[in-house]
Design a protein around this motif. Sequence first.
Motif, short mmCIF file in Angstrom:
data_model
loop_
_atom_site.label_atom_id
_atom_site.label_comp_id
_atom_site.label_asym_id
_atom_site.label_seq_id
_atom_site.Cartn_x
_atom_site.Cartn_y
_atom_site.Cartn_z
N ALA A 268 0.82 -1.21 0.00
CA ALA A 268 0.00 0.00 0.00
C ALA A 268 0.86 1.26 0.00
CB ALA A 268 -0.93 -0.01 1.21
N ARG A 269 1.98 1.22 0.71
CA ARG A 269 2.86 2.40 0.75
C ARG A 269 3.45 2.68 -0.63
NH1 ARG A 269 4.32 0.33 6.01
NH2 ARG A 269 3.51 1.74 7.62
N LEU A 270 3.76 1.64 -1.37
CA LEU A 270 4.24 1.85 -2.74
C LEU A 270 3.16 2.49 -3.60
CD1 LEU A 270 6.26 -1.42 -3.53
CD2 LEU A 270 7.15 0.88 -3.11
N ILE A 271 1.92 2.09 -3.39
CA ILE A 271 0.81 2.70 -4.12
C ILE A 271 0.73 4.18 -3.78
CG2 ILE A 271 -1.72 2.78 -4.31
CD1 ILE A 271 -1.71 -0.26 -3.88
N LEU A 272 0.87 4.51 -2.50
CA LEU A 272 0.79 5.91 -2.08
C LEU A 272 1.96 6.73 -2.61
CD1 LEU A 272 -0.37 5.49 1.63
CD2 LEU A 272 -1.76 6.14 -0.33
N GLU A 273 3.14 6.13 -2.60
CA GLU A 273 4.33 6.87 -3.01
C GLU A 273 4.38 7.12 -4.52
OE1 GLU A 273 7.46 4.48 -1.53
OE2 GLU A 273 7.04 4.93 0.58
N ASP A 274 3.94 6.14 -5.29
CA ASP A 274 4.04 6.28 -6.76
C ASP A 274 3.00 5.40 -7.44
OD1 ASP A 274 4.77 6.76 -9.34
OD2 ASP A 274 6.90 6.31 -9.05
N PRO A 275 1.74 5.82 -7.44
CA PRO A 275 0.69 4.99 -8.04
C PRO A 275 0.89 4.74 -9.52
CG PRO A 275 -0.14 7.18 -7.46
CD PRO A 275 1.20 7.05 -6.84
N ALA A 276 1.48 5.71 -10.23
CA ALA A 276 1.69 5.54 -11.67
C ALA A 276 2.65 4.40 -11.94
CB ALA A 276 2.20 6.84 -12.28
N THR A 277 3.74 4.31 -11.16
CA THR A 277 4.72 3.24 -11.35
C THR A 277 4.11 1.88 -11.03
OG1 THR A 277 6.60 4.69 -10.93
CG2 THR A 277 6.94 2.32 -10.59
N VAL A 278 3.33 1.81 -9.96
CA VAL A 278 2.67 0.55 -9.62
C VAL A 278 1.72 0.13 -10.74
CG1 VAL A 278 1.13 -0.61 -8.00
CG2 VAL A 278 2.89 0.96 -7.14
N ALA A 279 1.01 1.10 -11.31
CA ALA A 279 0.08 0.80 -12.40
C ALA A 279 0.79 0.20 -13.60
CB ALA A 279 -0.67 2.06 -12.81
N ARG A 280 2.07 0.58 -13.80
CA ARG A 280 2.83 0.06 -14.95
C ARG A 280 3.54 -1.25 -14.63
NH1 ARG A 280 4.42 5.59 -15.17
NH2 ARG A 280 6.40 5.05 -14.17
N SER A 281 3.54 -1.65 -13.39
CA SER A 281 4.32 -2.82 -12.97
C SER A 281 3.51 -4.10 -13.08
CB SER A 281 4.79 -2.66 -11.52
OG SER A 281 5.59 -1.50 -11.37
N THR A 282 4.15 -5.15 -13.55
CA THR A 282 3.53 -6.47 -13.48
C THR A 282 3.55 -6.93 -12.03
OG1 THR A 282 5.60 -7.67 -13.79
CG2 THR A 282 4.39 -6.99 -15.79
N ILE A 283 2.81 -7.98 -11.74
CA ILE A 283 2.79 -8.47 -10.36
C ILE A 283 4.18 -8.97 -9.96
CG2 ILE A 283 2.09 -10.83 -10.97
CD1 ILE A 283 0.30 -10.75 -8.43
N TYR B 24 -5.15 -8.30 -8.80
CA TYR B 24 -4.18 -7.26 -9.11
C TYR B 24 -4.45 -6.56 -10.45
CZ TYR B 24 0.25 -4.87 -9.88
OH TYR B 24 1.19 -3.92 -10.14
N PRO B 25 -4.89 -7.27 -11.49
CA PRO B 25 -5.17 -6.57 -12.75
C PRO B 25 -6.20 -5.44 -12.59
CG PRO B 25 -5.07 -8.93 -13.13
CD PRO B 25 -5.03 -8.73 -11.64
N GLN B 26 -7.22 -5.69 -11.79
CA GLN B 26 -8.24 -4.66 -11.57
C GLN B 26 -7.67 -3.48 -10.79
OE1 GLN B 26 -8.69 -7.95 -11.01
NE2 GLN B 26 -10.01 -8.38 -12.79
N LEU B 27 -6.78 -3.77 -9.82
CA LEU B 27 -6.13 -2.70 -9.08
C LEU B 27 -5.27 -1.86 -10.01
CD1 LEU B 27 -5.21 -1.22 -6.52
CD2 LEU B 27 -3.55 -3.05 -6.14
N ARG B 28 -4.53 -2.51 -10.90
CA ARG B 28 -3.68 -1.77 -11.85
C ARG B 28 -4.51 -0.84 -12.73
NH1 ARG B 28 0.27 -5.38 -15.34
NH2 ARG B 28 0.94 -3.30 -16.00
N LEU B 29 -5.66 -1.31 -13.19
CA LEU B 29 -6.52 -0.47 -14.03
C LEU B 29 -6.98 0.76 -13.27
CD1 LEU B 29 -8.73 -3.15 -15.84
CD2 LEU B 29 -7.02 -1.63 -16.88
#
Length: 298
Positions: A32-47, A73-78
């Motif tokens: 979750a902290r990675l999502i908060l710090e950089d959601p765009a990068t997480v969205a581009r990352s594979t699991i 995870y795919p739905q979270l990335r979207l």
Amino acid sequence: MDDSGNGLRADTLVATVRGVLPSLTPAAQTVARLILEDPATVARSTITELSAASGTSEATIVRTARLLGFAGYPQLRLALAAAAAQPDRLVPGDLAPDDPLSEVIQKVARAESEAINDTVAQLTSERLGLVVDAIVGARRIDAYGVGASGLVAEDVAQKLLRIGLSSHAFQDAHLALTSAVLLKDGDVAIGISTSGETPDVIEPLSRAKEAGATTVAITNNPRSSIAELAEHVLISAGRETEFRPGALASRISQLLVVDCVFVGVAQRTFDSSQEALASTRRAVKEFTRRTSPARRQP
């Protein structure tokens, strides 16, 4: 949740993740902290990439996505991709010791603005209406809060008192408990806590519920102890940082919720509220006139 029931709305995703962070497991908090710090990068990352970046297993990432309300995870990335497409909605940088005051102004203002926008996005008329209904029919209203949330409790009690409702705010746990156990069926108890885990708020709210009162929580964390306890939950959204504990962003989001509740109640009790407001204004005006320095001079 979004309208489809699949996860969180893109425009409130980051704010909601921030709110539920304290209630997640340590491993899920890392993701979750990675999502908060950089959601765009997480969205581009594979699991697999996110697993390596976070030092957690792929199973943990899937569980975290599900804890956040997504099928996987795919739905979270979207959803993160949609949030990243709205850059003005993403978290501003923390204040730093060497930030010039011009940047401090911009960062603080942006945080307050985002707190208001995120709170509005999560405050539904249905939930608000249920709280308004309960307060309109209440014999007495208690509000519990500590620290910055205590100031918000004082605000809601003062507002309701101005329109003729019997309302009291308590920041001291002993006094709050004393009042809570004397509430009755149909009364209302409002617990205010940013984290949703403040014992001095949870305990009196619990005792008020046992006494038969309708319980309301105003909190950032919809999965907190206070949210689980209360019958009605109104979500605020405010980010606290190292330089701003008890930040204005948290208070202003709570105050927005309180103002919406107050206006809703005043609308429902328009005639009596108008009369009460006129009477209280008149009393204060007369007192001010009698005690002003000009009036006391010989």
